[in-house]
Structures are given as structure tokens and as C-alpha cells.
Design an enzyme around this catalytic site. Structure first.
Site, PDB file in Angstrom:
ATOM      1  N   ALA A  29      48.373  -4.950  18.320  1.00 56.05           N
ATOM      2  CA  ALA A  29      49.085  -6.101  17.988  1.00 56.05           C
ATOM      3  C   ALA A  29      48.342  -7.512  18.096  1.00 56.05           C
ATOM      4  O   ALA A  29      47.721  -7.580  18.978  1.00 56.05           O
ATOM      5  CB  ALA A  29      50.478  -5.765  18.187  1.00 56.05           C
ATOM      6  N   ASN A  30      49.224  -8.496  17.828  1.00 53.57           N
ATOM      7  CA  ASN A  30      48.116  -9.607  17.809  1.00 53.57           C
ATOM      8  C   ASN A  30      49.805 -10.326  17.999  1.00 53.57           C
ATOM      9  O   ASN A  30      50.451 -10.107  17.765  1.00 53.57           O
ATOM     10  CB  ASN A  30      47.781 -10.442  16.698  1.00 53.57           C
ATOM     11  CG  ASN A  30      48.242 -10.169  15.771  1.00 53.57           C
ATOM     12  OD1 ASN A  30      49.062 -10.867  15.028  1.00 53.57           O
ATOM     13  ND2 ASN A  30      47.764  -9.303  14.550  1.00 53.57           N
TER      14      ASN A  30
END
Ligand code: C5P
Length: 221
Positions: A29-30
Site C-alpha cells: 500500500a502507500n
């Protein structure tokens, strides 16, 4: 009540990160919070638009008057965006993961003493590029660019590469990601307009007003 400038218009927005699953319990993810994209959904809805908000996994409330579609991965987001077209305006704010694990492992990968597994990646679809190049291209296609250096130069190149009308560039070397303030540069064929640093809600309203003005100008041509 006076006529609202985006009434009768459909605005399609992506926001938030994407999650790219490795196995049933792990993902890539980020740090995108979704705040700026949700604020643009709220602002364009407030100006009367019909708004479809395709959201990655975020902890935010749906703004009033907005139709929200929750997705997890970039591929899901891409499908949801295609299904939501046609639109008059596309504002692609999501921090879509560039890569996903090449292979999804249906069972949790075990640690069991062996060497760490290698993670092979493959490229995700570029949703903004596809929307800008597609048959149902919205009249106004807007992308975002989160950069930590050469913000404006990178945004100009990105605008050409992705085929969008505008790139809204922000410098994320500070604490923009997750924060409530933002400072953006709007890069279009007309040049670069730099807005003061302001709350993401105010950035959103400034963009919504420019969107309305641009559609109105094009309608008058
Ligand atoms: O290339 P970069 O990820 O910096 O481009 C950012 C812009 O492209 C944003 O508008 C983002 O929403 C969009 N994008 C996309 N699909 C991707 C990658 C980026 O729509 N796979």
C-alpha cells in the site's frame, strides 16, 4: 437558490491508495489518506455536480450528495472507473499502486525457516492514461502528481505523457500525505497557476470553481 455551476454535470473522482494483495493477510500500500480526493468530491457536489467517487481503502466519511464505490486494488479501481463512465469531468486523485504482486498466493505464505521469498511485481493499469485515451473521454481530464523534487517540470511532462488536460502538482516532501494542508500548482496548456498553501477543503473548492469556469467557457465556444 441560484443555479449551481456544476448542476447537470457528472464528475468522476478516484481517491485514496490502492491495496495490492500478496496473500490473504498481506498487501502493498502507500501513505495516501484520500483527504484531497474526498474534499474535491465534496466541493464539486456542493456546486451541484452528480459525483461518483471511486475510493480505495480509507477511513473517511462519504461527503454529502456523493455516490461512493469502494474498491481495493488498482485493477478493481480501473474496472469501477470504466463502469462509471461517461462523465463530463474525471479527477484522478488516487495514489494508485504502480505495481502489484505478479502472483497472488491463495494461502498465507509460511515463514518456516527458509530464505525470505522474492516478491515479483507486475505493472498496474494506468487509469488516468486510459481515461484520457479512451473512447468515452470526459471533456476535462485532470490528474494529480505527488512529487518530492522538480515538481513543476515533472508535472508538465506528466501532463503530456498521460494525455490529461491538467495536472495538479503537489510537493509531498513535507507532511502533505495524511495532513490537512496542501499547496498545489495547476499545470495546463495555458501555463502554471500556483495556489497559496491552504486547507485541502479550500484547494478542493478552488479546483471545483476552475472546473466549472472551464466547462462554461467550453460550452460557450
Ligand atoms: O505517474 P504517477 O503515478 O505519478 O501519476 C499520478 C496520476 O496518475 C494521478 O492522477 C493518479 O491518480 C494517476 N494514476 C492512475 N493510475 C495509475 C497510476 C497513476 O490513474 N496506475
Amino acid at each position: 437558490a441560484s443555479h449551481r455551476p456544476l448542476s447537470g454535470r457528472h464528475v468522476l473522482i478516484t481517491a485514496g491508495p490502492t491495496w495490492e494483495a500478496i496473500d490473504p493477510v498481506r498487501y502493498i500500500a502507500n501513505r495516501s489518506s484520500g483527504k484531497q480526493g474526498f474534499a474535491i468530491a465534496a466541493a464539486t457536489a456542493a456546486l451541484g455536480a452528480k459525483v461518483t467517487l471511486v475510493a480505495g481503502p480509507v477511513a473517511l466519511k462519504t461527503p454529502a450528495g456523493v455516490t461512493r464505490i469502494d474498491v481495493e486494488s488498482a485493477e478493481d479501481m480501473s474496472q469501477a472507473v470504466k463502469a462509471a463512465l461517461p462523465a463530463d469531468v474525471a479527477v484522478m486523485v488516487a495514489a494508485v499502486a504502480d505495481w502489484r504482486p505478479k502472483e497472488y498466493r491463495g494461502e498465507k505464505i509460511k515463514k518456516r525457516g527458509s530464505a525470505p521469498p522474492a516478491l515479483m511485481l507486475s505493472e498496474n493499469p494506468d487509469i488516468l492514461t486510459n481515461v484520457a485515451a479512451g473512447g468515452k473521454r470526459p471533456e476535462l481530464v485532470i490528474g494529480f502528481a505527488a512529487e518530492t523534487e522538480n515538481v513543476i517540470d515533472n508535472a508538465k511532462q506528466k501532463r503530456k505523457r498521460k494525455g490529461s488536460d491538467w495536472i495538479v502538482a503537489n510537493d509531498v516532501s513535507g507532511d502533505v500525505m495524511g495532513g490537512d494542508m496542501n499547496r498545489v500548482h495547476i499545470v495546463s496548456a495555458d501555463g502554471v497557476e500556483t495556489l497559496d498553501e491552504m486547507p485541502k477543503s479550500a484547494v478542493a473548492m478552488a479546483l471545483a470553481e476552475r472546473i466549472a469556469a472551464t466547462l462554461k467557457a467550453e460550452a460557450a465556444e
